[in-house]
Design a protein around this motif. Structure first.
Motif, PDB file in Angstrom:
ATOM      1  N   SER A 133       0.928  -1.044  -0.389  1.00 28.80           N
ATOM      2  CA  SER A 133      -0.083  -0.224   0.033  1.00 28.80           C
ATOM      3  C   SER A 133       0.548   1.146  -0.355  1.00 28.80           C
ATOM      4  N   ILE A 134       0.273   1.965  -0.472  1.00 29.48           N
ATOM      5  CA  ILE A 134       1.489   3.495  -1.185  1.00 29.48           C
ATOM      6  C   ILE A 134       0.978   4.738   0.233  1.00 29.48           C
ATOM      7  N   GLY A 135      -0.572   4.153   0.708  1.00 26.62           N
ATOM      8  CA  GLY A 135      -0.803   5.270   1.612  1.00 26.62           C
ATOM      9  C   GLY A 135      -2.564   4.788   1.510  1.00 26.62           C
ATOM     10  N   SER A 136      -3.247   5.695   1.873  1.00 26.48           N
ATOM     11  CA  SER A 136      -4.914   5.772   1.660  1.00 26.48           C
ATOM     12  C   SER A 136      -5.576   7.043   0.642  1.00 26.48           C
ATOM     13  N   ARG A 137      -6.093   6.461   0.203  1.00 28.00           N
ATOM     14  CA  ARG A 137      -6.527   7.837  -1.011  1.00 28.00           C
ATOM     15  C   ARG A 137      -7.576   9.130  -0.611  1.00 28.00           C
ATOM     16  N   GLU A 138      -7.876   8.549   1.008  1.00 26.51           N
ATOM     17  CA  GLU A 138      -8.566   9.613   1.388  1.00 26.51           C
ATOM     18  C   GLU A 138      -7.533  10.376   2.110  1.00 26.51           C
ATOM     19  N   ASN A 139      -6.442   9.892   2.011  1.00 29.16           N
ATOM     20  CA  ASN A 139      -5.418  11.453   2.464  1.00 29.16           C
ATOM     21  C   ASN A 139      -4.037  10.863   1.944  1.00 29.16           C
ATOM     22  N   ARG A 140      -4.401  12.285   1.549  1.00 25.94           N
ATOM     23  CA  ARG A 140      -3.303  11.844  -0.523  1.00 25.94           C
ATOM     24  C   ARG A 140      -1.991  11.767   0.742  1.00 25.94           C
ATOM     25  N   ARG A 141      -1.731  12.512   1.498  1.00 24.93           N
ATOM     26  CA  ARG A 141      -0.149  13.118   1.802  1.00 24.93           C
ATOM     27  C   ARG A 141       0.718  11.635   2.827  1.00 24.93           C
ATOM     28  N   THR A 142      -0.880  10.664   2.883  1.00 23.94           N
ATOM     29  CA  THR A 142       0.184   9.039   3.296  1.00 23.94           C
ATOM     30  C   THR A 142       1.255   8.867   2.089  1.00 23.94           C
ATOM     31  N   ILE A 143      -0.013   9.299   0.102  1.00 24.32           N
ATOM     32  CA  ILE A 143       0.323   9.035  -0.540  1.00 24.32           C
ATOM     33  C   ILE A 143       2.194   9.868  -0.955  1.00 24.32           C
ATOM     34  N   THR A 144       1.904  10.960  -0.943  1.00 25.14           N
ATOM     35  CA  THR A 144       3.086  11.244  -1.427  1.00 25.14           C
ATOM     36  C   THR A 144       4.043  11.360  -0.125  1.00 25.14           C
ATOM     37  N   LYS A 145       4.107  11.035   0.718  1.00 24.80           N
ATOM     38  CA  LYS A 145       5.209  10.389   1.839  1.00 24.80           C
ATOM     39  C   LYS A 145       4.868   9.090   1.855  1.00 24.80           C
ATOM     40  N   ASN A 146       4.830   7.833   1.489  1.00 22.45           N
ATOM     41  CA  ASN A 146       5.637   6.688   0.873  1.00 22.45           C
ATOM     42  C   ASN A 146       5.914   6.442  -0.640  1.00 22.45           C
ATOM     43  N   LEU A 147       5.482   7.577  -1.165  1.00 18.94           N
ATOM     44  CA  LEU A 147       5.621   6.686  -2.919  1.00 18.94           C
ATOM     45  C   LEU A 147       7.763   6.389  -2.651  1.00 18.94           C
TER      46      LEU A 147
END
Ligand code: TXA
Ligand code: MG
Length: 364
Positions: free
Chosen positions: A297-311
């Motif tokens: 999982s790259i993060g949560s679609r509900e919280n895009r910051r989690t996605i930028t953080k893990n990318l």
């Protein structure tokens, strides 16, 4: 040998910071955390220090560095002129993930700007970074602290993987907050132009200064023109595996990736006859729906910051797993998605397939 020092953001160790500042002043290299990614710091006003930076990263020296400052007033000391909208932007977004391109003055050596008459400047939003810049003389050039061609580092561990033994010191401030590099805006063109999308979005910029353009070469893969930010032309952020981005609604994307992974796992064979090792970049919401491959999982679609953080961390993890092919979900609909998709598409070498095309081929 590279010295690695843990720094507590809440209680910064002055002695270590002074030592780090001295290294910079004497022409050495210190990696440090910023809110975006870790940077590889050097004295920006010292041509020789810039040369060392390129060598440590293995980076082509026509790729200019960003000059980091710790006080807004330092900006006018290194640029020729301040276009009208600059103050509004620095008032609103500095310290923060916004880099401005301006005409440089004679204090900035061409070694730092890759031979250009313009200079990129940013005031980062991280107390460790600001302290290092102040103690290092006020002008610290810092590209991302990765080996050229590797994903940008979002932890001190990533920096050490790439640069241990090649630089003087790493300041370990833990995980970064944002995870993708700053937005770059060229203030020398009218209207100002986004050369690299980041956490300060086009919408946010336009709220402050009105119309802003986007460098069109960022939007398509085979533009005849070179991108305006020299660094954007390199295939950065490249995972070792082949990567393919699947575009469509979240539900279609899951179905399409499941189909692709199934076909590849069951019917595909590598040249040496072995089965493919498949990686999937999923999200918290979709992760459990996949049945084949190594799913992360790259993060949560509900919280895009989690996605930028893990990318970038995810791309590094897949490198270590040694997968052959990565299918990644895409992100559409939020302003920050321009920054996320820019990095994912670059990692994929712009290879993308609409989910609808895969599902159309499905015969059962
Ligand atoms: O978030 C960030 O900006 C991070 C942290 C460490 O601050 N730094 C960073 O630096 O991403 P780097 O060197 O990895 O990327 C700098 C980008 C390159 O694409 C480079 O070509 C572009 O900025 N750039 C720098 N100076 C420029 C200039 N004068 N004109 C056009 N593009 C420039
Ligand atoms: Mg970089």
């Amino acid at each position: 040998k590279t010295k690695i020092e843990k720094i507590d953001r809440m209680q910064i160790d002055e002695a270590i910071m002074e030592e780090a500042g001295q290294i910079i002043k004497q022409g050495g290299l210190v990696a440090f955390p910023t809110e975006t990614v870790y940077g590889l710091g050097a004295n920006a006003l010292d041509e020789e220090a810039a040369r060392k930076t390129y060598t440590a990263k293995g980076r082509p020296s026509d790729n200019p560095l960003i000059v980091h400052i710790a006080e807004k007033s330092a900006l006018e000391e290194i640029v020729e002129e301040l276009p009208e909208e600059t103050k509004a932007l620095t008032d609103r977004f500095w310290p923060g993930p916004l880099t401005l391109i301006l005409k440089k003055n004679a204090r900035v050596p061409y070694g730092t700007t890759g031979g250009l008459d313009t200079v990129a400047v940013r005031m980062p939003d991280d107390p460790i970074a600001l302290e290092l810049i102040l103690r290092g003389g006020g002008y610290v050039s810092a590209p991302s602290a990765n080996t050229s061609g590797r994903p940008s580092p979002t932890t001190a561990q990533h920096v050490a993987e790439d640069l241990d033994g090649k630089i003087d010191m790493i300041l370990d401030g833990g995980n970064v907050n944002i995870g993708v590099e700053s937005t770059i805006v060229d203030m020398t063109s009218t209207p100002p132009m986004i050369l690299r999308p980041g956490a300060v979005t086009k919408e946010m910029l336009e709220e402050v200064i009105g119309e802003v353009e986007t460098d069109r070469t960022l939007l398509s893969e085979n533009s005849p023109q070179a991108p305006k930010a020299p660094g954007m032309k390199y295939r950065h952020y490249a995972p070792k595996a082949q990567m393919i981005l699947i575009e469509g609604s979240p539900s279609d994307t899951v179905l399409a990736i499941k189909q692709l992974a199934y076909d590849k796992a069951v019917f595909g064979r590598k040249e040496n006859g072995e089965p493919y090792r498949i990686g999937i970049i999923a999200t918290a919401e979709t992760m459990s729906q996949y049945t084949y491959g190594t799913v992360k999982s790259i993060g949560s679609r509900e919280n895009r910051r989690t996605i930028t953080k893990n990318l970038y961390g995810i791309l590094r993890e897949f490198d270590e797993e040694g997968v052959d092919i990565i299918y990644s979900e895409g992100f559409f609909g939020e302003a920050i998605d321009a920054a996320i998709m820019n990095r994912l598409l670059k990692a994929a070498g712009h290879k993308r397939i609409p989910a609808s095309e895969i599902l159309k081929l499905q015969t059962y």
